[in-house]
Design an enzyme around this catalytic site. Structure first.
Site, PDB file in Angstrom:
ATOM      1  N   TRP A   1      38.075  82.207  54.343  1.00  0.00           N
ATOM      2  CA  TRP A   1      38.410  82.144  52.858  1.00  0.00           C
ATOM      3  C   TRP A   1      39.036  81.054  52.368  1.00  0.00           C
ATOM      4  CZ3 TRP A   1      36.007  86.602  51.326  1.00  0.00           C
ATOM      5  CH2 TRP A   1      35.820  87.533  52.152  1.00  0.00           C
ATOM      6  N   HIS A   6      42.791  83.893  50.942  1.00  0.00           N
ATOM      7  CA  HIS A   6      44.064  84.091  52.103  1.00  0.00           C
ATOM      8  C   HIS A   6      45.223  84.439  51.346  1.00  0.00           C
ATOM      9  CE1 HIS A   6      42.107  82.968  55.719  1.00  0.00           C
ATOM     10  NE2 HIS A   6      41.495  81.963  55.250  1.00  0.00           N
ATOM     11  N   ASP A  45      44.727  76.327  57.704  1.00  0.00           N
ATOM     12  CA  ASP A  45      43.588  75.581  57.173  1.00  0.00           C
ATOM     13  C   ASP A  45      44.092  74.234  56.918  1.00  0.00           C
ATOM     14  OD1 ASP A  45      41.393  76.972  57.094  1.00  0.00           O
ATOM     15  OD2 ASP A  45      41.986  77.941  54.997  1.00  0.00           O
ATOM     16  N   ARG A  48      44.327  72.366  60.464  1.00  0.00           N
ATOM     17  CA  ARG A  48      43.249  72.169  61.287  1.00  0.00           C
ATOM     18  C   ARG A  48      42.493  70.791  61.471  1.00  0.00           C
ATOM     19  NH1 ARG A  48      38.192  75.015  58.531  1.00  0.00           N
ATOM     20  NH2 ARG A  48      37.259  74.419  60.589  1.00  0.00           N
ATOM     21  N   HIS A  60      38.840  79.721  63.817  1.00  0.00           N
ATOM     22  CA  HIS A  60      38.742  80.086  62.591  1.00  0.00           C
ATOM     23  C   HIS A  60      37.639  81.258  62.349  1.00  0.00           C
ATOM     24  CE1 HIS A  60      41.903  77.810  60.115  1.00  0.00           C
ATOM     25  NE2 HIS A  60      41.886  77.048  61.314  1.00  0.00           N
ATOM     26  N   HIS A 118      46.696  84.170  59.041  1.00  0.00           N
ATOM     27  CA  HIS A 118      45.513  83.608  58.588  1.00  0.00           C
ATOM     28  C   HIS A 118      44.358  84.295  59.241  1.00  0.00           C
ATOM     29  CE1 HIS A 118      43.307  80.151  56.728  1.00  0.00           C
ATOM     30  NE2 HIS A 118      42.643  80.237  57.703  1.00  0.00           N
ATOM     31  N   ASP A 122      40.281  85.737  57.968  1.00  0.00           N
ATOM     32  CA  ASP A 122      39.000  84.758  58.252  1.00  0.00           C
ATOM     33  C   ASP A 122      37.934  85.716  58.900  1.00  0.00           C
ATOM     34  OD1 ASP A 122      39.265  82.572  57.426  1.00  0.00           O
ATOM     35  OD2 ASP A 122      40.004  81.428  58.703  1.00  0.00           O
ATOM     36  N   HIS A 128      32.217  84.151  58.596  1.00  0.00           N
ATOM     37  CA  HIS A 128      32.913  83.347  59.632  1.00  0.00           C
ATOM     38  C   HIS A 128      32.711  84.340  61.323  1.00  0.00           C
ATOM     39  CE1 HIS A 128      36.272  80.815  57.951  1.00  0.00           C
ATOM     40  NE2 HIS A 128      35.608  80.865  57.237  1.00  0.00           N
ATOM     41  N   HIS A 151      28.320  79.204  52.706  1.00  0.00           N
ATOM     42  CA  HIS A 151      29.571  79.307  53.362  1.00  0.00           C
ATOM     43  C   HIS A 151      30.700  79.163  52.135  1.00  0.00           C
ATOM     44  CE1 HIS A 151      32.470  79.939  56.633  1.00  0.00           C
ATOM     45  NE2 HIS A 151      33.283  79.298  55.967  1.00  0.00           N
ATOM     46  N   ASP A 155      33.176  81.992  51.091  1.00  0.00           N
ATOM     47  CA  ASP A 155      34.633  81.622  50.835  1.00  0.00           C
ATOM     48  C   ASP A 155      35.620  81.775  49.780  1.00  0.00           C
ATOM     49  OD1 ASP A 155      35.133  81.350  53.642  1.00  0.00           O
ATOM     50  OD2 ASP A 155      35.219  79.147  53.670  1.00  0.00           O
TER      51      ASP A 155
HETATM   52  N1  DCM Z   1      32.936  77.540  59.996  1.00  0.00           N
HETATM   53  C1  DCM Z   1      32.437  78.753  60.488  1.00  0.00           C
HETATM   54  N2  DCM Z   1      31.566  78.583  61.397  1.00  0.00           N
HETATM   55  C2  DCM Z   1      31.328  77.444  62.178  1.00  0.00           C
HETATM   56  C3  DCM Z   1      31.849  76.320  61.428  1.00  0.00           C
HETATM   57  C4  DCM Z   1      32.784  76.204  60.477  1.00  0.00           C
HETATM   58  O1  DCM Z   1      32.765  79.755  59.903  1.00  0.00           O
HETATM   59  N3  DCM Z   1      30.308  77.781  62.911  1.00  0.00           N
HETATM   60  C5  DCM Z   1      33.795  77.585  58.684  1.00  0.00           C
HETATM   61  C6  DCM Z   1      35.133  77.130  59.005  1.00  0.00           C
HETATM   62  C7  DCM Z   1      35.522  76.591  57.602  1.00  0.00           C
HETATM   63  C8  DCM Z   1      34.459  76.134  56.896  1.00  0.00           C
HETATM   64  O2  DCM Z   1      33.425  76.755  57.549  1.00  0.00           O
HETATM   65  O3  DCM Z   1      36.025  77.696  56.820  1.00  0.00           O
HETATM   66  C9  DCM Z   1      34.284  74.694  57.134  1.00  0.00           C
HETATM   67  O4  DCM Z   1      34.439  74.283  58.270  1.00  0.00           O
HETATM   68  P1  DCM Z   1      34.257  72.712  58.783  1.00  0.00           P
HETATM   69  O5  DCM Z   1      35.502  71.938  58.013  1.00  0.00           O
HETATM   70  O6  DCM Z   1      34.488  72.625  60.229  1.00  0.00           O
HETATM   71  O7  DCM Z   1      32.916  72.284  58.351  1.00  0.00           O
HETATM   72  N1  DCM Z   2      41.417  73.072  53.276  1.00  0.00           N
HETATM   73  C1  DCM Z   2      42.648  72.502  53.437  1.00  0.00           C
HETATM   74  N2  DCM Z   2      42.685  71.210  53.863  1.00  0.00           N
HETATM   75  C2  DCM Z   2      41.678  70.568  54.303  1.00  0.00           C
HETATM   76  C3  DCM Z   2      40.501  70.937  54.153  1.00  0.00           C
HETATM   77  C4  DCM Z   2      40.282  72.171  53.549  1.00  0.00           C
HETATM   78  O1  DCM Z   2      43.553  73.122  53.088  1.00  0.00           O
HETATM   79  N3  DCM Z   2      42.050  69.346  54.678  1.00  0.00           N
HETATM   80  C5  DCM Z   2      41.269  74.402  52.834  1.00  0.00           C
HETATM   81  C6  DCM Z   2      40.818  74.332  51.291  1.00  0.00           C
HETATM   82  C7  DCM Z   2      39.648  75.099  51.604  1.00  0.00           C
HETATM   83  C8  DCM Z   2      39.844  76.222  52.732  1.00  0.00           C
HETATM   84  O2  DCM Z   2      40.551  74.864  53.650  1.00  0.00           O
HETATM   85  O3  DCM Z   2      39.756  76.211  50.479  1.00  0.00           O
HETATM   86  C9  DCM Z   2      38.475  76.243  53.687  1.00  0.00           C
HETATM   87  O4  DCM Z   2      38.760  76.980  54.730  1.00  0.00           O
HETATM   88  P1  DCM Z   2      38.027  77.896  55.751  1.00  0.00           P
HETATM   89  O5  DCM Z   2      37.028  77.345  55.391  1.00  0.00           O
HETATM   90  O6  DCM Z   2      38.792  77.791  56.892  1.00  0.00           O
HETATM   91  O7  DCM Z   2      38.316  79.288  55.065  1.00  0.00           O
HETATM   92 ZN    ZN Z   3      40.362  79.624  58.105  1.00  0.00          ZN
HETATM   93 ZN    ZN Z   4      35.503  79.474  55.665  1.00  0.00          ZN
END
Ligand code: DCM
Ligand code: DCM
Ligand code: ZN
Ligand code: ZN
Ligand code: DCM
Length: 273
Positions: A1, A6, A45, A48, A60, A118, A122, A128, A151, A155
């Site tokens: 998300w 979140h 997030d 990471r 995640h 978190h 997710d 996810h 995605h 999200d």
């Molecule tokens: N993500 C996922 N499955 C994957 C790779 C990434 O669910 N195999 C999710 C994690 C983040 C978003 O996609 O919420 C973007 O990931 P990234 O920043 O690693 O591209």
């Molecule tokens: N995000 C963040 N900092 C970053 C990259 C992304 O806080 N450098 C946050 C913003 C997005 C969320 O992560 O809304 C996506 O996370 P996921 O894709 O893990 O759900």
């Molecule tokens: Zn996450």
């Molecule tokens: Zn996501």
């Protein structure tokens, strides 16, 4: 998300935890306001993409190597990579927060709590729990005429559209949506079915519990995320009928995540305190 999802999940959980749980986590997170869960909900997030937090990236999600739309399932041995996944991460940080030997420093307990808050969220986002195109990140579509990946649509875009858009700080809008979902659970459209949302929840079987939640989430990949398979939507406008079917799924998954997070935190606080 995204952040809005979140934070909404955290506010839903805040409404359902018991008083002892609230006090325990307010102390651990050093925040005695009512935003103690919401304020840490996106921390995982934010770290990471840092150098030290890089190892937490795989935590995640779990990349289910199933075959939507004809077959959906999450199988731990097949789908959880050696570097970890959202299910093994919940297991790890639950056990680190319980810290049976009470050997870890307080900051490690605090960090474990922030990861748990978190990751329960997710695992309720269907994409996810799916491998196809890196959880839909590689599926490019249009949503309300904007070019986005699938995605991101799941999200962020669908949930924000449900509330008519989120501008500026997400906290006020998230609290409002959470209040609505809490009312739906207590006495509205989820009142009956939410009685079974905690079925199978066991603090001493984290993997079994998380698998129930991840499989339920992953099943929506076959029915609502990719009902015609990935190729059918590449480059297409998703359109009103896709949104009308998806919005109730996003909404119930956010409600379930918040309700279950509260129950998980209650079990943890009762065990530790
Ligand atoms: N993500 C996922 N499955 C994957 C790779 C990434 O669910 N195999 C999710 C994690 C983040 C978003 O996609 O919420 C973007 O990931 P990234 O920043 O690693 O591209
Ligand atoms: N995000 C963040 N900092 C970053 C990259 C992304 O806080 N450098 C946050 C913003 C997005 C969320 O992560 O809304 C996506 O996370 P996921 O894709 O893990 O759900
Ligand atoms: Zn996450
Ligand atoms: Zn996501
Ligand atoms: N760590 C973790 N899970 C573990 C062990 C460690 O997330 N099972 C994290 C906690 C610290 C970092 O790795 O941020 C280094 O921990 P250590 O040096 O104690 O292994």
């Amino acid at each position: 998300w995204g952040g809005f999802g979140h934070i909404t999940i955290a506010y839903v959980a805040s409404s359902f935890v018991n008083d002892q749980t609230a006090t325990y986590f307010q102390t651990l997170l050093r925040n005695d306001s009512s935003d103690y869960l919401a304020n840490v909900a996106t921390w995982a997030d934010n770290i990471r993409y840092t150098k030290w937090g890089h190892f937490t990236g795989p935590f995640h999600f779990i990349d289910a190597k199933d075959d939507p739309p004809s077959s959906c399932d999450v199988i731990m041995e097949r789908d959880c990579k050696s570097e970890g996944c959202v299910i093994s991460a919940l297991q790890n940080y639950t056990s680190r927060l319980i810290d049976a030997g009470r050997s870890l420093p307080a900051w490690e307990h605090e960090q474990a709590a922030k990861f748990i808050i978190h990751f329960v969220g997710d695992m309720h986002q269907p994409l996810h729990t799916e491998d196809v195109a890196k959880g839909g990140n590689g599926i490019h579509v249009k949503f309300d005429n904007k070019f986005l990946n699938l995605h991101h649509v799941w999200d962020t875009s669908i949930l924000e559209k449900i509330v008519g858009g989120v501008r500026g700080s997400p906290y006020g809008a998230a609290q409002q949506l959470a209040d609505q979902l809490v009312a739906d659970i207590r006495s509205g459209k989820y009142q009956t079915e939410s009685k079974s949302w905690l079925d199978g929840i066991k603090l001493d079987d984290v993997e079994g519990t998380a698998l129930i939640w991840a499989r339920e989430s992953n099943a929506y990949v076959c029915t609502h995320v990719l009902p015609q398979g990935p190729k059918a939507i590449v480059g297409q406008e998703l359109g009103d009928s896709y949104y009308d079917d998806a919005a109730p799924v996003v909404e119930i998954q956010v409600a379930r995540a918040g309700f279950r997070l509260a129950a998980w935190l209650d079990l943890l606080a009762a065990k530790i305190a």
